[in-house]
Design an enzyme around this catalytic site. Structure first.
Site, PDB file in Angstrom:
ATOM      1  N   CYS A  43      14.994   3.150  33.086  1.00 48.80           N
ATOM      2  CA  CYS A  43      15.188   2.831  34.504  1.00 48.80           C
ATOM      3  C   CYS A  43      16.129   1.647  34.701  1.00 48.80           C
ATOM      4  O   CYS A  43      16.371   1.233  35.827  1.00 48.80           O
ATOM      5  CB  CYS A  43      13.846   2.573  35.179  1.00 48.80           C
ATOM      6  SG  CYS A  43      13.056   1.061  34.601  1.00 48.80           S
TER       7      CYS A  43
ATOM      8  N   LYS B 163      -9.927   8.587  -7.356  1.00 52.51           N
ATOM      9  CA  LYS B 163      -8.903   7.910  -8.152  1.00 52.51           C
ATOM     10  C   LYS B 163      -8.504   6.640  -7.417  1.00 52.51           C
ATOM     11  O   LYS B 163      -8.007   6.692  -6.295  1.00 52.51           O
ATOM     12  CB  LYS B 163      -7.697   8.830  -8.330  1.00 52.51           C
ATOM     13  CG  LYS B 163      -6.674   8.296  -9.298  1.00 52.51           C
ATOM     14  CD  LYS B 163      -5.618   9.364  -9.556  1.00 52.51           C
ATOM     15  CE  LYS B 163      -4.710   8.982 -10.694  1.00 52.51           C
ATOM     16  NZ  LYS B 163      -3.970   7.751 -10.477  1.00 52.51           N
TER      17      LYS B 163
ATOM     18  N   SER C  99      -2.264   8.498 -19.508  1.00 52.59           N
ATOM     19  CA  SER C  99      -2.090   8.778 -18.074  1.00 52.59           C
ATOM     20  C   SER C  99      -2.685  10.155 -17.807  1.00 52.59           C
ATOM     21  O   SER C  99      -3.225  10.778 -18.720  1.00 52.59           O
ATOM     22  CB  SER C  99      -0.628   8.841 -17.673  1.00 52.59           C
ATOM     23  OG  SER C  99       0.123   7.949 -18.398  1.00 52.59           O
ATOM     24  N   LEU C 100      -2.527  10.631 -16.599  1.00 49.50           N
ATOM     25  CA  LEU C 100      -3.046  11.963 -16.271  1.00 49.50           C
ATOM     26  C   LEU C 100      -1.932  12.821 -15.691  1.00 49.50           C
ATOM     27  O   LEU C 100      -1.040  12.315 -15.005  1.00 49.50           O
ATOM     28  CB  LEU C 100      -4.160  11.844 -15.222  1.00 49.50           C
ATOM     29  CG  LEU C 100      -5.460  11.191 -15.669  1.00 49.50           C
ATOM     30  CD1 LEU C 100      -6.394  11.051 -14.479  1.00 49.50           C
ATOM     31  CD2 LEU C 100      -6.135  12.004 -16.766  1.00 49.50           C
TER      32      LEU C 100
ATOM     33  N   ASP D  74     -24.883 -20.381  -5.237  1.00 47.77           N
ATOM     34  CA  ASP D  74     -23.937 -21.464  -5.543  1.00 47.77           C
ATOM     35  C   ASP D  74     -24.675 -22.722  -5.958  1.00 47.77           C
ATOM     36  O   ASP D  74     -24.249 -23.456  -6.851  1.00 47.77           O
ATOM     37  CB  ASP D  74     -23.077 -21.780  -4.307  1.00 47.77           C
ATOM     38  CG  ASP D  74     -21.934 -20.789  -4.187  1.00 47.77           C
ATOM     39  OD1 ASP D  74     -21.689 -20.058  -5.174  1.00 47.77           O
ATOM     40  OD2 ASP D  74     -21.314 -20.743  -3.119  1.00 47.77           O
TER      41      ASP D  74
ATOM     42  N   CYS E  42       8.555   3.103  36.468  1.00 46.53           N
ATOM     43  CA  CYS E  42       9.488   3.625  35.466  1.00 46.53           C
ATOM     44  C   CYS E  42       9.042   5.031  35.045  1.00 46.53           C
ATOM     45  O   CYS E  42       7.909   5.225  34.633  1.00 46.53           O
ATOM     46  CB  CYS E  42       9.529   2.700  34.256  1.00 46.53           C
ATOM     47  SG  CYS E  42      10.588   3.316  32.926  1.00 46.53           S
TER      48      CYS E  42
HETATM   49  S1  IVH Z   1     -10.278   8.228 -15.838  1.00 46.68           S
HETATM   50  C1  IVH Z   1      -6.745   9.360 -19.249  1.00 46.68           C
HETATM   51  N1  IVH Z   1     -11.013   7.634 -13.451  1.00 46.68           N
HETATM   52  O1  IVH Z   1      -5.522   6.644 -13.087  1.00 46.68           O
HETATM   53  C2  IVH Z   1      -7.134   8.382 -18.238  1.00 46.68           C
HETATM   54  N2  IVH Z   1      -8.849   6.968 -14.109  1.00 46.68           N
HETATM   55  O2  IVH Z   1      -3.388   8.511 -13.947  1.00 46.68           O
HETATM   56  C3  IVH Z   1      -8.394   8.807 -17.555  1.00 46.68           C
HETATM   57  N3  IVH Z   1      -7.608   5.756 -12.390  1.00 46.68           N
HETATM   58  O3  IVH Z   1      -4.780   5.199 -16.155  1.00 46.68           O
HETATM   59  C4  IVH Z   1      -8.897   7.747 -16.763  1.00 46.68           C
HETATM   60  N4  IVH Z   1      -9.174   5.809 -10.875  1.00 46.68           N
HETATM   61  O4  IVH Z   1      -5.818   3.677 -14.402  1.00 46.68           O
HETATM   62  C5  IVH Z   1     -10.034   7.558 -14.341  1.00 46.68           C
HETATM   63  N5  IVH Z   1     -11.856   7.170 -11.350  1.00 46.68           N
HETATM   64  C6  IVH Z   1     -10.856   7.083 -12.243  1.00 46.68           C
HETATM   65  C7  IVH Z   1      -9.641   6.440 -11.953  1.00 46.68           C
HETATM   66  C8  IVH Z   1      -8.655   6.405 -12.927  1.00 46.68           C
HETATM   67  C9  IVH Z   1      -7.956   5.401 -11.164  1.00 46.68           C
HETATM   68  C10 IVH Z   1      -6.292   5.466 -13.013  1.00 46.68           C
HETATM   69  C11 IVH Z   1      -6.393   4.962 -14.408  1.00 46.68           C
HETATM   70  C12 IVH Z   1      -5.570   5.878 -15.258  1.00 46.68           C
HETATM   71  C13 IVH Z   1      -4.729   6.564 -14.233  1.00 46.68           C
HETATM   72  C14 IVH Z   1      -4.380   7.946 -14.730  1.00 46.68           C
END
Ligand code: IVH
Length: 673
Positions: free
Chosen positions: A415, A115, A82-83, A37, A436
């Site tokens: 009780c 995840k 997404s997955l 800092d 009790c």
């Molecule tokens: S790889 C195609 N690695 O989970 C997306 N994602 O359900 C592949 N997430 O949108 C991303 N931890 O926001 C990856 N170690 C990780 C993750 C991760 C969380 C989230 C991410 C993604 C979502 C998919």
């Protein structure tokens, strides 16, 4: 000649950035926070005098700027996907088969990571300098949250230059990852909210998401967020051959990736990884509900393509849900081992994290009203680890009008004694009647539980059956149970009776610490019981100790000392102890364990990679050492794990306590084997 301000500023910038990198990415502290800092302060003074020297990546430029009227919408360079989820090994293997079939390849290498439960964000670096941070949004377009992300300390404003990774400092490098709030930071934030009389936040994920979408960066800067990366995108895919390589590159460039991520040579290795983390994840600094599994080879991943919103080459392995919704059938009051009257929700049975839940604690009267949980409400229930299920919140929008508010009874439902509060400000009502009946079975169960005297076969149903048959009234009575008595009961056959009697008789000389814990004295948990046993050596000495003598024991404060003295003074408890003695129960005095750590006191702070805190405590004790919960004058070693706050280290520094890292700790305890 004095150095030019430009040179000095550049050097200061480099040193402060080094500190940041070591602290956040490598978990190493090259100097104290105060020193860093102070360097930052000097840098900002130079910049104030020479505004032309300010660079966008200067650590001084993390300061929160002016509030925005609204966020700008930004289109992502490539869609943020997404997955798809899989929930067990079978489904994971089915995914593997699809991947193998589509690729025409076998023996595919996988890459698995935890995840994280946060929100996705893309960081764009132009020629190594952070240019933009964009939320996921709908996957195609997100919001420009650059101002806010700049306040996250673990996000470098300029990528580190590292040998072999220079190309990433040229042109556009996009790093994707998750913005999260660590569990500890979240708890602390909620404690502060409570102190200020403000409403508490629901969970770290929502808090992180809400924070990053604040238009006022000052608010963001005040809330500790983290960024853990999981992807790196370049125009030329050849620069990023594998996910494994990407993680290495990201770390070298100065960002955090999860260290536990691994390359798996087979899907079986992924399954082992999933199993390993199913429980262990509770000890992680952040929340996780599963894993992300990808094919390691990025070219293959790209070739496999996308269906809908999800890539074919990656999948989320989800642990059983720890939350579910169900209806509150009724709310009743349960009297605990020490007389506490806890409202409990009776639920329509629902499966949470793999087991059926029918009851959930509501903690106390205030909590029921604060959360406004009513009989008939549809609620969210949650089970975290071994913790008893709890009701998180009612779904108010689903109310039909027939829901009933809960009224705390004035009298003990068992009780009929009038419930009391010891102190007006206490949240918990208690039944003051030590006799009790509802206390008895909980006390007996506590005495026989795993952490206490550990008697197998004394589960809830058996204890209730024995109580109902009048065979026992308290924990000591169990030692008088005979096989013939049990045979008269429906629950017991020849073998099971014999087994239970033997299991009980085998525990006539329990270790003193376990016995003390088993007595169920208020505030005396496993660790306190161990400390008491080690200090007093015999039950007799403990039972005759005064508040002053108790206060000499490390870690025992006034409240605990008072509770202990009170317990031993209570005539009922005196009788109980006499009965134990009469029936031949003799707790074994704490044996002095002689080991390389005898006489040494250790404190573990932060999380260790190789074991949980509990394991560390056990190892230390097994070697004769004392495991302490906080650093004091007599502490010999402070074992410093990951994610340790500066305050903890400061106390050790002030007292001159020796600090050791995990590696040295392992060496210390390994020298014994
Ligand atoms: S790889 C195609 N690695 O989970 C997306 N994602 O359900 C592949 N997430 O949108 C991303 N931890 O926001 C990856 N170690 C990780 C993750 C991760 C969380 C989230 C991410 C993604 C979502 C998919």
């Amino acid at each position: 000649m004095a150095e030019s301000p430009a040179k000095r500023a550049a050097k200061l910038r480099e040193l402060v950035n080094d500190y940041r990198y070591n602290y956040h990415v490598l978990d190493k502290s090259i100097m104290s926070e105060a020193a860093a800092d102070s360097l930052k302060h000097e840098l900002s003074q130079i910049e104030a005098e020479h505004p032309d020297l300010i660079t966008p990546d200067s650590p001084t430029q993390r300061v929160a700027g002016e509030p925005l009227p609204q966020f700008k919408k930004i289109q992502h360079s490539g869609r943020m996907l997404s997955l798809n989820d899989v929930f067990n090994n079978e489904e994971l293997e089915a995914w593997q088969s699809r991947v193998e079939k589509l690729s025409g390849q076998k023996d595919i290498e996988y890459f698995a990571d935890l995840k994280m439960d946060g929100l996705a964000c893309a960081l764009v670096y132009q020629d190594g300098v952070l240019a933009q941070a964009v939320t996921r949004g709908d996957g195609f377009t997100g919001e420009d949250v650059t101002m806010n992300v700049r306040t996250i300390e673990s996000v470098p404003l300029r990528l580190r230059s590292a040998k072999g990774y220079e190309n990433f400092l040229n042109g556009r490098t996009e790093i994707r990852g998750e913005i999260i709030m660590y569990k500890k930071a979240f708890e602390k934030l909620n404690q502060e909210q409570e102190k200020k009389g403000l409403p508490k936040f629901a969970n770290p994920r929502n808090t992180a998401a809400g924070t990053i979408r604040q238009l006022d960066p000052k608010l963001v800067a005040a809330r500790p967020l983290q960024f853990h990366a999981y992807d790196l995108l370049r125009q030329d895919g050849a620069e990023t051959p594998t996910n494994d390589f990407i993680y290495k590159a990201i770390r070298e460039l100065g960002l955090i990736t999860n260290k536990d991520a691994m390359v798996a040579k087979s899907i079986k290795e992924v399954e082992a990884f999933a199993k390993k983390w199913e429980d262990k994840r509770k000890g992680l600094p952040f929340n996780t509900d599963g894993l992300v599994v990808k094919v390691n080879d990025r070219r293959l991943q790209a070739r496999l393509g996308v269906v809908g919103k999800a890539p074919r080459g990656a999948v989320a392995f989800k642990y059983p849900a720890e939350q579910a919704t169900t209806k509150v059938k009724d709310i009743f009051v349960s009297i605990g081992r020490t007389g506490s009257a806890t409202p409990v929700a009776m639920l329509e049975p629902v499966v949470v994290a793999g087991s059926t839940v029918q009851m959930a604690t509501l903690h106390n009267e205030g909590e029921v009203h604060r959360k406004d949980i009513r009989i008939g409400d549809t609620v969210i229930v949650q089970k975290a680890g071994d913790v008893i299920p709890e009701v998180v919140a009612p779904l108010v929008k689903l109310r039909g009008g027939a829901e009933k508010k809960f009224v705390m009874p004035k009298r003990c439902p068992v009780c009929n004694t009038k419930l009391v509060k010891a102190k007006a400000e206490e949240a918990v009502w208690r039944c003051p009647n030590n006799a009790c009946p509802s206390r008895a079975w909980k006390q007996i169960q506590h005495y026989t539980s795993k952490d206490a005297v550990d008697i197998e076969g004394m589960g809830e149903k058996n204890v209730i059956a024995l109580l109902q048959a009048g065979l026992i009234k308290n924990a000591a009575d169990i030692y008088s149970i005979k096989k013939e008595d049990l045979l008269k009961l429906e629950r017991f056959a020849d073998i099971s009776s014999e087994k239970l009697v033997r299991a009980i008789q085998d525990k006539k000389r329990p270790p003193l610490a376990r016995f003390i814990y088993g007595l169920g004295i208020r505030h005396v948990g496993v660790q306190t019981a161990i400390d008491l046993a080690a200090h007093f050596k015999t039950l007799n000495k403990l039972s005759n100790s005064t508040i002053d003598e108790l206060a000499e024991v490390e870690g025992i404060g006034e409240v605990v000392a008072e509770a202990i003295v009170e317990w031993f003074e209570e005539p009922r408890n005196k009788k109980l102890l006499e009965k134990f003695e009469r029936l031949g129960v003799q707790p074994e005095s704490a044996k002095e364990i002689r080991g390389p750590l005898t006489g040494k006191s250790l404190v573990v702070t932060g999380s260790l990679e190789s074991m949980s805190r509990e394991e560390a405590a056990e190892r230390i004790r097994a070697l004769g050492g004392t495991f302490q919960s906080s650093v004091g004058k007599e502490t010999d070693y402070l074992v410093v794990g990951a994610n340790v706050g500066e305050n903890k280290l400061k106390k050790a520094r002030d007292l001159g306590t020796k600090r050791i890292g995990e590696a040295d700790f392992l060496k210390l305890i390994d020298s014994i084997r």
